[in-house]
Design a protein around this motif. Sequence first.
Motif, PDB file in Angstrom:
ATOM      1  N   GLU A 126       0.832  -1.193   0.000  1.00 56.75           N
ATOM      2  CA  GLU A 126       0.000   0.000   0.000  1.00 56.75           C
ATOM      3  C   GLU A 126       0.870   1.246   0.000  1.00 56.75           C
ATOM      4  O   GLU A 126       1.910   1.299   0.648  1.00 56.75           O
ATOM      5  CB  GLU A 126      -0.921   0.018   1.217  1.00 56.75           C
ATOM      6  CG  GLU A 126      -1.974  -1.082   1.196  1.00 56.75           C
ATOM      7  CD  GLU A 126      -2.897  -1.018   2.400  1.00 56.75           C
ATOM      8  OE1 GLU A 126      -2.505  -0.390   3.407  1.00 56.75           O
ATOM      9  OE2 GLU A 126      -4.004  -1.574   2.329  1.00 56.75           O
ATOM     10  N   ASP A 127       0.427   2.250  -0.743  1.00 53.50           N
ATOM     11  CA  ASP A 127       1.101   3.541  -0.756  1.00 53.50           C
ATOM     12  C   ASP A 127       0.038   4.625  -0.636  1.00 53.50           C
ATOM     13  O   ASP A 127      -1.157   4.372  -0.834  1.00 53.50           O
ATOM     14  CB  ASP A 127       1.915   3.716  -2.039  1.00 53.50           C
ATOM     15  CG  ASP A 127       2.976   4.809  -1.909  1.00 53.50           C
ATOM     16  OD1 ASP A 127       3.300   5.200  -0.776  1.00 53.50           O
ATOM     17  OD2 ASP A 127       3.481   5.263  -2.948  1.00 53.50           O
ATOM     18  N   THR A 128       0.470   5.833  -0.313  1.00 52.61           N
ATOM     19  CA  THR A 128      -0.447   6.958  -0.171  1.00 52.61           C
ATOM     20  C   THR A 128      -0.063   8.048  -1.151  1.00 52.61           C
ATOM     21  O   THR A 128       1.116   8.412  -1.254  1.00 52.61           O
ATOM     22  CB  THR A 128      -0.423   7.520   1.259  1.00 52.61           C
ATOM     23  OG1 THR A 128      -0.783   6.478   2.173  1.00 52.61           O
ATOM     24  CG2 THR A 128      -1.410   8.669   1.411  1.00 52.61           C
ATOM     25  N   LEU A 129      -1.051   8.535  -1.886  1.00 52.11           N
ATOM     26  CA  LEU A 129      -0.833   9.583  -2.874  1.00 52.11           C
ATOM     27  C   LEU A 129      -1.963  10.595  -2.742  1.00 52.11           C
ATOM     28  O   LEU A 129      -3.145  10.220  -2.786  1.00 52.11           O
ATOM     29  CB  LEU A 129      -0.819   8.975  -4.279  1.00 52.11           C
ATOM     30  CG  LEU A 129      -0.292   9.834  -5.427  1.00 52.11           C
ATOM     31  CD1 LEU A 129       1.192  10.108  -5.251  1.00 52.11           C
ATOM     32  CD2 LEU A 129      -0.553   9.155  -6.756  1.00 52.11           C
ATOM     33  N   CYS A 130      -1.609  11.860  -2.542  1.00 50.01           N
ATOM     34  CA  CYS A 130      -2.602  12.927  -2.372  1.00 50.01           C
ATOM     35  C   CYS A 130      -3.599  12.580  -1.254  1.00 50.01           C
ATOM     36  O   CYS A 130      -4.793  12.859  -1.353  1.00 50.01           O
ATOM     37  CB  CYS A 130      -3.351  13.188  -3.674  1.00 50.01           C
ATOM     38  SG  CYS A 130      -2.303  13.768  -5.035  1.00 50.01           S
ATOM     39  N   GLY A 131      -3.102  11.952  -0.202  1.00 49.09           N
ATOM     40  CA  GLY A 131      -3.943  11.632   0.932  1.00 49.09           C
ATOM     41  C   GLY A 131      -4.808  10.409   0.767  1.00 49.09           C
ATOM     42  O   GLY A 131      -5.600  10.085   1.661  1.00 49.09           O
ATOM     43  N   VAL A 132      -4.689   9.686  -0.345  1.00 49.67           N
ATOM     44  CA  VAL A 132      -5.504   8.515  -0.626  1.00 49.67           C
ATOM     45  C   VAL A 132      -4.604   7.274  -0.640  1.00 49.67           C
ATOM     46  O   VAL A 132      -3.530   7.291  -1.229  1.00 49.67           O
ATOM     47  CB  VAL A 132      -6.240   8.643  -1.976  1.00 49.67           C
ATOM     48  CG1 VAL A 132      -7.087   7.415  -2.253  1.00 49.67           C
ATOM     49  CG2 VAL A 132      -7.091   9.903  -2.000  1.00 49.67           C
ATOM     50  N   LYS A 133      -5.064   6.202   0.001  1.00 53.44           N
ATOM     51  CA  LYS A 133      -4.314   4.955   0.020  1.00 53.44           C
ATOM     52  C   LYS A 133      -4.604   4.146  -1.243  1.00 53.44           C
ATOM     53  O   LYS A 133      -5.752   4.048  -1.670  1.00 53.44           O
ATOM     54  CB  LYS A 133      -4.690   4.116   1.250  1.00 53.44           C
ATOM     55  CG  LYS A 133      -4.228   4.691   2.568  1.00 53.44           C
ATOM     56  CD  LYS A 133      -4.620   3.764   3.711  1.00 53.44           C
ATOM     57  CE  LYS A 133      -4.192   4.341   5.061  1.00 53.44           C
ATOM     58  NZ  LYS A 133      -4.595   3.447   6.180  1.00 53.44           N
ATOM     59  N   PHE A 134      -3.551   3.551  -1.801  1.00 54.26           N
ATOM     60  CA  PHE A 134      -3.696   2.719  -2.990  1.00 54.26           C
ATOM     61  C   PHE A 134      -2.997   1.380  -2.790  1.00 54.26           C
ATOM     62  O   PHE A 134      -1.893   1.320  -2.261  1.00 54.26           O
ATOM     63  CB  PHE A 134      -3.106   3.418  -4.215  1.00 54.26           C
ATOM     64  CG  PHE A 134      -3.863   4.637  -4.650  1.00 54.26           C
ATOM     65  CD1 PHE A 134      -4.994   4.513  -5.442  1.00 54.26           C
ATOM     66  CD2 PHE A 134      -3.462   5.903  -4.245  1.00 54.26           C
ATOM     67  CE1 PHE A 134      -5.701   5.632  -5.832  1.00 54.26           C
ATOM     68  CE2 PHE A 134      -4.173   7.020  -4.628  1.00 54.26           C
ATOM     69  CZ  PHE A 134      -5.293   6.891  -5.424  1.00 54.26           C
ATOM     70  N   ARG A 135      -3.689   0.310  -3.236  1.00 56.87           N
ATOM     71  CA  ARG A 135      -3.061  -1.001  -3.271  1.00 56.87           C
ATOM     72  C   ARG A 135      -2.265  -1.153  -4.554  1.00 56.87           C
ATOM     73  O   ARG A 135      -2.774  -0.851  -5.634  1.00 56.87           O
ATOM     74  CB  ARG A 135      -4.128  -2.098  -3.215  1.00 56.87           C
ATOM     75  CG  ARG A 135      -4.813  -2.265  -1.875  1.00 56.87           C
ATOM     76  CD  ARG A 135      -5.748  -3.464  -1.919  1.00 56.87           C
ATOM     77  NE  ARG A 135      -6.410  -3.672  -0.651  1.00 56.87           N
ATOM     78  CZ  ARG A 135      -7.193  -4.713  -0.380  1.00 56.87           C
ATOM     79  NH1 ARG A 135      -7.423  -5.625  -1.324  1.00 56.87           N
ATOM     80  NH2 ARG A 135      -7.760  -4.837   0.799  1.00 56.87           N
ATOM     81  N   LEU A 136      -1.057  -1.673  -4.431  1.00 57.31           N
ATOM     82  CA  LEU A 136      -0.196  -1.841  -5.596  1.00 57.31           C
ATOM     83  C   LEU A 136       0.198  -3.303  -5.726  1.00 57.31           C
ATOM     84  O   LEU A 136       0.888  -3.850  -4.871  1.00 57.31           O
ATOM     85  CB  LEU A 136       1.066  -0.991  -5.469  1.00 57.31           C
ATOM     86  CG  LEU A 136       0.874   0.512  -5.205  1.00 57.31           C
ATOM     87  CD1 LEU A 136       2.220   1.198  -5.080  1.00 57.31           C
ATOM     88  CD2 LEU A 136       0.046   1.136  -6.298  1.00 57.31           C
TER      89      LEU A 136
END
Length: 381
Positions: free
Chosen positions: A196-206
């Motif tokens: 998981e990473d965070t971009l612009c305050g949103v968490k994303f599964r990679l």
Amino acid sequence: MKNTCSCRKKGCGGCPLLALPYPEQLAKKQKDVENLLGKFGPVQPILGMEDPWHYRNKAVSTFCAGPGRSLQSGIYAQGTHRVIPVEECLLHNPALDEAIAAVRTAAAACRYEPFNEDRRTGLIRHVLVRHSRATGQILVCLVTAQTALPGSKAFVTKLRQLCPSVSTVVQNINPRHSSAVLGSAEKLLYGKGYIEDTLCGVKFRLSAASFYQVNPVQTERLYQTAIEAAGLDGSQSVLDAYCGVGTIGLASAAKAKSVLGVELNRSAVNCAIQNAKANGITNARFLCADATSAIQRMAQQGERMDVVFLDPPRAGSTPEFLQAVCQLAPERVVYISCNSETQRRDLEYLTARGWKASFIQPVDLFPHTEHVETVVLLTRS
């Protein structure tokens, strides 16, 4: 900030501007964008990096046989399939190189043979690694030519001993005679299969196959620029075309009334839906469809969108998509592009039909390469 740095990997071709001081790289890219897009409106000063080194969060290393049948890995020499061994890269986050070195050591301990393209022999083809800026987690994807991976448990144990930051390990099977890195089949060897990473305050599964920009620092600036250009105030309906895993749409959802993401890749759409749920975002939905067909159908049915985000692949959009945008008649179109030449072609189409480029912003997402991203705001003239 270092302006230049030397690299001994002759023939790599990955950093064609490496010998040029970074301020001169930015000046060159600024001029390139002005030459291509300046006719449509004023080009803002390019947004460069404060520290343009070790920015990549993803790397692919290809295995090969070294002296004495030792196991090595690296990058293809430019224009060939000859592997140049690489221990470290000036563009990689150092955690990526550490993980790749650990994979080589663990694979050698398990006596895995590198795949030989000409003879079609050997087992391991590539290793793909991802790093999360938010958590420090590392995903390792070992690409093999066959389904069987003897001693896989021993490989994972050794790998995690050498590199404890590795939180998940997957095996991707690619038996095809193809330049594509990943095949269609995958086995989970350890962990969840994603980080998981965070971009612009949103968490994303990679996952291994997820599309995700490789420069998280500049990607945030790119998306923030695009969202600001959209002028969102909570009342707009937003279409995120070519949405991938939903990065732009989900990052803008807090400032929009509703978001519809359209993407042809089913896996990416599933990730976008999961990302929305994981972040508690309820005003975004995602459709698995061809972007051109979807927007044509929306236009024919008289649907209304206030803002269209458009982030197509390097080939650009299609005349049919752009025609449907004109029929849909949103208040604003925000066109993000990684190829200013195809973007120029598409802007020619739109400006000839009553649109005006009121804002053009280059962003340097890939220092030391020729590539540059641009954000263009289009409004009705």
